[in-house]
Motif scaffolding. Structure first.
Motif, PDB file in Angstrom:
ATOM      1  N   PHE A 147      20.734  39.049  28.935  1.00  0.00           N
ATOM      2  CA  PHE A 147      19.532  38.221  29.083  1.00  0.00           C
ATOM      3  C   PHE A 147      19.841  36.978  29.905  1.00  0.00           C
ATOM      4  CE2 PHE A 147      17.029  34.619  27.359  1.00  0.00           C
ATOM      5  CZ  PHE A 147      15.767  35.024  27.763  1.00  0.00           C
ATOM      6  N   PHE A 148      21.027  36.407  29.708  1.00  0.00           N
ATOM      7  CA  PHE A 148      21.384  35.193  30.440  1.00  0.00           C
ATOM      8  C   PHE A 148      22.055  35.478  31.779  1.00  0.00           C
ATOM      9  CE2 PHE A 148      21.038  32.825  26.335  1.00  0.00           C
ATOM     10  CZ  PHE A 148      20.223  31.796  26.786  1.00  0.00           C
ATOM     11  N   ASP A 149      23.015  36.421  31.801  1.00  0.00           N
ATOM     12  CA  ASP A 149      23.862  36.493  33.002  1.00  0.00           C
ATOM     13  C   ASP A 149      23.629  37.712  33.883  1.00  0.00           C
ATOM     14  OD1 ASP A 149      25.129  38.607  31.746  1.00  0.00           O
ATOM     15  OD2 ASP A 149      27.153  37.808  31.965  1.00  0.00           O
ATOM     16  N   ASP A 150      22.565  38.476  33.636  1.00  0.00           N
ATOM     17  CA  ASP A 150      22.245  39.566  34.563  1.00  0.00           C
ATOM     18  C   ASP A 150      22.208  39.010  35.991  1.00  0.00           C
ATOM     19  OD1 ASP A 150      21.014  42.442  34.895  1.00  0.00           O
ATOM     20  OD2 ASP A 150      19.740  41.081  36.070  1.00  0.00           O
ATOM     21  N   THR A 151      22.814  39.731  36.942  1.00  0.00           N
ATOM     22  CA  THR A 151      23.025  39.191  38.283  1.00  0.00           C
ATOM     23  C   THR A 151      21.745  38.947  39.066  1.00  0.00           C
ATOM     24  OG1 THR A 151      23.340  41.446  39.100  1.00  0.00           O
ATOM     25  CG2 THR A 151      25.316  40.196  38.494  1.00  0.00           C
ATOM     26  N   SER A 152      20.643  39.525  38.628  1.00  0.00           N
ATOM     27  CA  SER A 152      19.395  39.307  39.377  1.00  0.00           C
ATOM     28  C   SER A 152      18.304  38.655  38.541  1.00  0.00           C
ATOM     29  CB  SER A 152      18.873  40.638  39.943  1.00  0.00           C
ATOM     30  OG  SER A 152      18.650  41.569  38.894  1.00  0.00           O
ATOM     31  N   ALA A 153      18.141  39.104  37.290  1.00  0.00           N
ATOM     32  CA  ALA A 153      17.012  38.626  36.492  1.00  0.00           C
ATOM     33  C   ALA A 153      17.428  37.775  35.304  1.00  0.00           C
ATOM     34  CB  ALA A 153      16.177  39.812  35.994  1.00  0.00           C
ATOM     35  N   GLY A 154      18.729  37.559  35.109  1.00  0.00           N
ATOM     36  CA  GLY A 154      19.165  36.740  33.980  1.00  0.00           C
ATOM     37  C   GLY A 154      18.585  35.339  34.061  1.00  0.00           C
ATOM     38  N   ILE A 155      18.198  34.786  32.916  1.00  0.00           N
ATOM     39  CA  ILE A 155      17.589  33.460  32.909  1.00  0.00           C
ATOM     40  C   ILE A 155      18.566  32.410  33.443  1.00  0.00           C
ATOM     41  CG2 ILE A 155      16.640  31.632  31.453  1.00  0.00           C
ATOM     42  CD1 ILE A 155      14.765  33.981  31.880  1.00  0.00           C
ATOM     43  N   ALA A 156      19.827  32.473  33.019  1.00  0.00           N
ATOM     44  CA  ALA A 156      20.814  31.515  33.527  1.00  0.00           C
ATOM     45  C   ALA A 156      21.037  31.720  35.024  1.00  0.00           C
ATOM     46  CB  ALA A 156      22.134  31.669  32.776  1.00  0.00           C
ATOM     47  N   THR A 157      20.966  32.955  35.476  1.00  0.00           N
ATOM     48  CA  THR A 157      21.104  33.242  36.909  1.00  0.00           C
ATOM     49  C   THR A 157      19.951  32.621  37.683  1.00  0.00           C
ATOM     50  OG1 THR A 157      22.223  35.331  36.412  1.00  0.00           O
ATOM     51  CG2 THR A 157      21.342  35.057  38.639  1.00  0.00           C
ATOM     52  N   GLN A 158      18.727  32.763  37.161  1.00  0.00           N
ATOM     53  CA  GLN A 158      17.559  32.190  37.832  1.00  0.00           C
ATOM     54  C   GLN A 158      17.653  30.662  37.888  1.00  0.00           C
ATOM     55  OE1 GLN A 158      13.617  33.860  36.806  1.00  0.00           O
ATOM     56  NE2 GLN A 158      14.700  35.384  35.559  1.00  0.00           N
ATOM     57  N   VAL A 159      18.096  30.051  36.793  1.00  0.00           N
ATOM     58  CA  VAL A 159      18.227  28.589  36.770  1.00  0.00           C
ATOM     59  C   VAL A 159      19.323  28.145  37.741  1.00  0.00           C
ATOM     60  CG1 VAL A 159      18.872  26.598  35.348  1.00  0.00           C
ATOM     61  CG2 VAL A 159      17.353  28.357  34.422  1.00  0.00           C
ATOM     62  N   ARG A 160      20.428  28.880  37.755  1.00  0.00           N
ATOM     63  CA  ARG A 160      21.501  28.540  38.693  1.00  0.00           C
ATOM     64  C   ARG A 160      21.010  28.607  40.136  1.00  0.00           C
ATOM     65  NH1 ARG A 160      25.450  33.103  40.456  1.00  0.00           N
ATOM     66  NH2 ARG A 160      23.397  33.634  41.312  1.00  0.00           N
ATOM     67  N   ASP A 161      20.248  29.659  40.453  1.00  0.00           N
ATOM     68  CA  ASP A 161      19.777  29.835  41.833  1.00  0.00           C
ATOM     69  C   ASP A 161      18.847  28.701  42.260  1.00  0.00           C
ATOM     70  OD1 ASP A 161      21.254  32.127  41.958  1.00  0.00           O
ATOM     71  OD2 ASP A 161      19.567  33.500  41.667  1.00  0.00           O
ATOM     72  N   ILE A 162      17.913  28.331  41.383  1.00  0.00           N
ATOM     73  CA  ILE A 162      16.949  27.304  41.784  1.00  0.00           C
ATOM     74  C   ILE A 162      17.610  25.929  41.862  1.00  0.00           C
ATOM     75  CG2 ILE A 162      16.105  26.825  39.431  1.00  0.00           C
ATOM     76  CD1 ILE A 162      13.341  26.409  40.656  1.00  0.00           C
ATOM     77  N   THR A 163      18.515  25.630  40.944  1.00  0.00           N
ATOM     78  CA  THR A 163      19.197  24.329  41.007  1.00  0.00           C
ATOM     79  C   THR A 163      20.138  24.271  42.213  1.00  0.00           C
ATOM     80  OG1 THR A 163      20.833  25.178  39.414  1.00  0.00           O
ATOM     81  CG2 THR A 163      19.021  23.828  38.537  1.00  0.00           C
ATOM     82  N   SER A 164      20.742  25.392  42.555  1.00  0.00           N
ATOM     83  CA  SER A 164      21.620  25.428  43.736  1.00  0.00           C
ATOM     84  C   SER A 164      20.828  25.141  45.000  1.00  0.00           C
ATOM     85  CB  SER A 164      22.304  26.790  43.845  1.00  0.00           C
ATOM     86  OG  SER A 164      23.172  27.018  42.754  1.00  0.00           O
ATOM     87  N   ARG A 165      19.640  25.748  45.101  1.00  0.00           N
ATOM     88  CA  ARG A 165      18.805  25.516  46.291  1.00  0.00           C
ATOM     89  C   ARG A 165      18.360  24.062  46.366  1.00  0.00           C
ATOM     90  NH1 ARG A 165      16.462  30.451  44.692  1.00  0.00           N
ATOM     91  NH2 ARG A 165      14.651  29.359  43.834  1.00  0.00           N
ATOM     92  N   LEU A 166      17.978  23.501  45.234  1.00  0.00           N
ATOM     93  CA  LEU A 166      17.456  22.133  45.228  1.00  0.00           C
ATOM     94  C   LEU A 166      18.525  21.102  45.569  1.00  0.00           C
ATOM     95  CD1 LEU A 166      15.184  22.320  42.047  1.00  0.00           C
ATOM     96  CD2 LEU A 166      14.412  22.067  44.414  1.00  0.00           C
ATOM     97  N   THR A 167      19.765  21.337  45.131  1.00  0.00           N
ATOM     98  CA  THR A 167      20.824  20.345  45.339  1.00  0.00           C
ATOM     99  C   THR A 167      21.679  20.636  46.571  1.00  0.00           C
ATOM    100  OG1 THR A 167      22.297  21.583  43.847  1.00  0.00           O
ATOM    101  CG2 THR A 167      20.988  19.792  42.880  1.00  0.00           C
TER     102      THR A 167
END
Length: 466
Positions: free
Chosen positions: A376-396
């Motif tokens: 649920f958290f670390d799935d490489t495409s749909a994991g919630i933590a993955t999604q949060v990591r991707d959006i924060t990476s783009r923003l910063t």
């Protein structure tokens, strides 16, 4: 005579007049400084937002770390042993019985000595090895010789032994009735024992325990020291006998046992998933998100009371976009086919103010299904933590929205500084020009006043004569 103080010749408050005129000239500077203060506040706010985004990104990455999900904890029921488990260790339990601890060899002199020079000259030969049934077998390490001089005191001999690197430590002990030399091996285990032989200045071995021979412990001679020999730890794990030179035992893969004493009842060691660490990582993620949510909410608040108490980023489209994007991701659906699909299913529920609240009961239930929770958290495409990591990476990122806003504000501040500097120069020139003009006015009026006084005096004189 030249006029030295503005206004003396004219009677005008020249300094006050010039100050007021200069103050009018400085109005644009004050406006720019006010605008600069606002820009600095906004820049500081974006710095805080970037830091909070990075903290959230770190928390999301922690929830994707294999070491977190593979972490194990070892608990012990009973005495005589403590345990730790490495990541990935197979969960389960086993018993540990401890019948003997590992120990180091310890010796002390039979005789006591005074504090002065002992008058011995020769050497002590220290050999590491193993004692068995009263006989000694040297190990692979070379014998270490320690040279003793006639002027050495017992404390000097101890210092020389310690400096020799023989794998032993010497200590002088004051018994109250004299000094004894105590020597112990630096490591535990039967194979880490030692023997000590003494030789006189002619290299003849001293075998009768006299003189320097009082510091000996070896086979075939009269020993001048006594004590206890080194031992291996003796234990059994689920009934299987184990011998260890150390009280730190790694007989079970991934498990480190530390023996603390013997026991009569076997201790039970249980290895399980470290749900405490996983819970902590989830709570850290919750806090990081809530801190960022509070920061953005306060920064973009619009005052509804009419008092003008707006947030520094009120109306800022970038800040509002970030708010919406983050709230969307914490409300998003995770990977399909799992026991839970949203954060609310594992106990992280979105409140009205956008923050995440924790339902401990739901989280406990989720922690009993670590396989699904990890996906649920670390799935490489749909994991919630993955999604949060991707959006924060783009923003910063260097070219992300946050850096773009920070760079824009920094350029604005640079332009404002340049404008203020130009205006300050103009004001300085204007003040200098005004002072020059009023100085000339003073001189002119002073001359006119002098002429007026002269004419008045002449008229008065004429009137008297008439």
């Amino acid at each position: 005579m030249a006029i030295s103080s503005p206004g003396v010749g004219s009677g005008l408050d020249v300094n006050n007049i010039i100050s007021q005129l200069v103050a009018l000239e400085r109005k644009p500077i004050q406006q720019l400084q006010s605008q600069k203060t606002i820009a600095q506040t906004r820049l500081s706010q974006w710095g805080q937002i970037k830091s909070a985004l990075s903290t959230l990104q770190d928390a999301a990455n922690a929830l994707r770390s294999p070491s977190l999900w593979n972490s194990r904890t070892a608990s012990v029921s009973g005495a005589g042993v403590t345990a730790t488990a490495s990541a990935g260790t197979t969960a389960g339990s086993f018993t540990v019985s401890v019948t003997q601890l590992a120990s180091e060899q310890k010796l002390s002199t039979n005789a006591t000595y005074g504090t002065g020079a002992l008058g011995w000259s020769g050497k002590l030969s220290i050999t590491k090895g193993e004692w068995s049934g009263g006989s000694f077998t040297p190990g692979s390490a070379p014998t270490v010789d320690v040279t003793i001089a006639a002027g050495d005191k017992l404390s000097d001999i101890a210092s020389k032994i310690n400096a020799a690197g023989a794998g032993v430590t010497a200590t002088v002990v004051n018994t109250g009735s004299g000094l004894r030399l105590a020597i112990r091996s630096n490591t535990t285990g039967e194979a880490n024992g030692f023997s000590i032989r003494a030789y006189d200045s002619s290299n003849n071995e001293i075998t009768n325990g006299t003189g320097l021979g009082g510091l000996t412990y070896a086979t075939g001679i009269t020993n001048g020291m006594n004590g206890s020999l080194a031992t291996d730890a003796q234990l059994s794990i689920d009934g299987v006998a184990v011998s260890s030179a150390s009280n730190t035992v790694n007989a079970v893969p991934g498990i480190t046992l530390t023996l603390t004493g013997t026991n009569t009842t076997p201790a039970v060691v249980t290895v399980d998933n470290d749900t405490k660490a996983i819970r902590g990582a989830i709570e850290t993620f919750q806090k990081a998100y809530n801190d960022l949510n509070t920061l953005l909410r306060n920064a973009t608040r619009a005052d509804t009371t009419g008092k003008g108490d707006n947030g520094p980023l009120v109306g800022d489209q970038t800040a509002q976009t970030i708010q919406r994007a983050l709230r969307n991701v914490v409300g998003a659906t995770g990977p399909g086919g799992l026991a839970f699909s949203r954060l609310s299913d594992i106990g992280l529920q979105v409140a009205r103010d956008g923050s995440l609240t924790l339902n401990a009961t739901k989280l406990d239930a989720a922690l009993s299904n670590l396989s699904d929770l990890r996906t649920f958290f670390d799935d490489t495409s749909a994991g919630i933590a993955t999604q949060v990591r991707d959006i924060t990476s783009r923003l910063t990122a260097f070219d992300g929205a946050v850096e773009t806003r920070r760079n824009g504000l920094q350029k604005t501040l640079a332009r404002q500084d340049e404008s203020i500097a130009r205006l300050e120069n103009r004001v300085a020139r204007t003040e200098a020009m005004l002072r020059a003009q009023y100085t000339r006015l003073d001189s002119t009026l002073a001359g006119l006043n002098g002429l007026s006084t002269y004419v008045s005096q002449q008229l008065a004189q004429w009137n008297k004569q008439g």
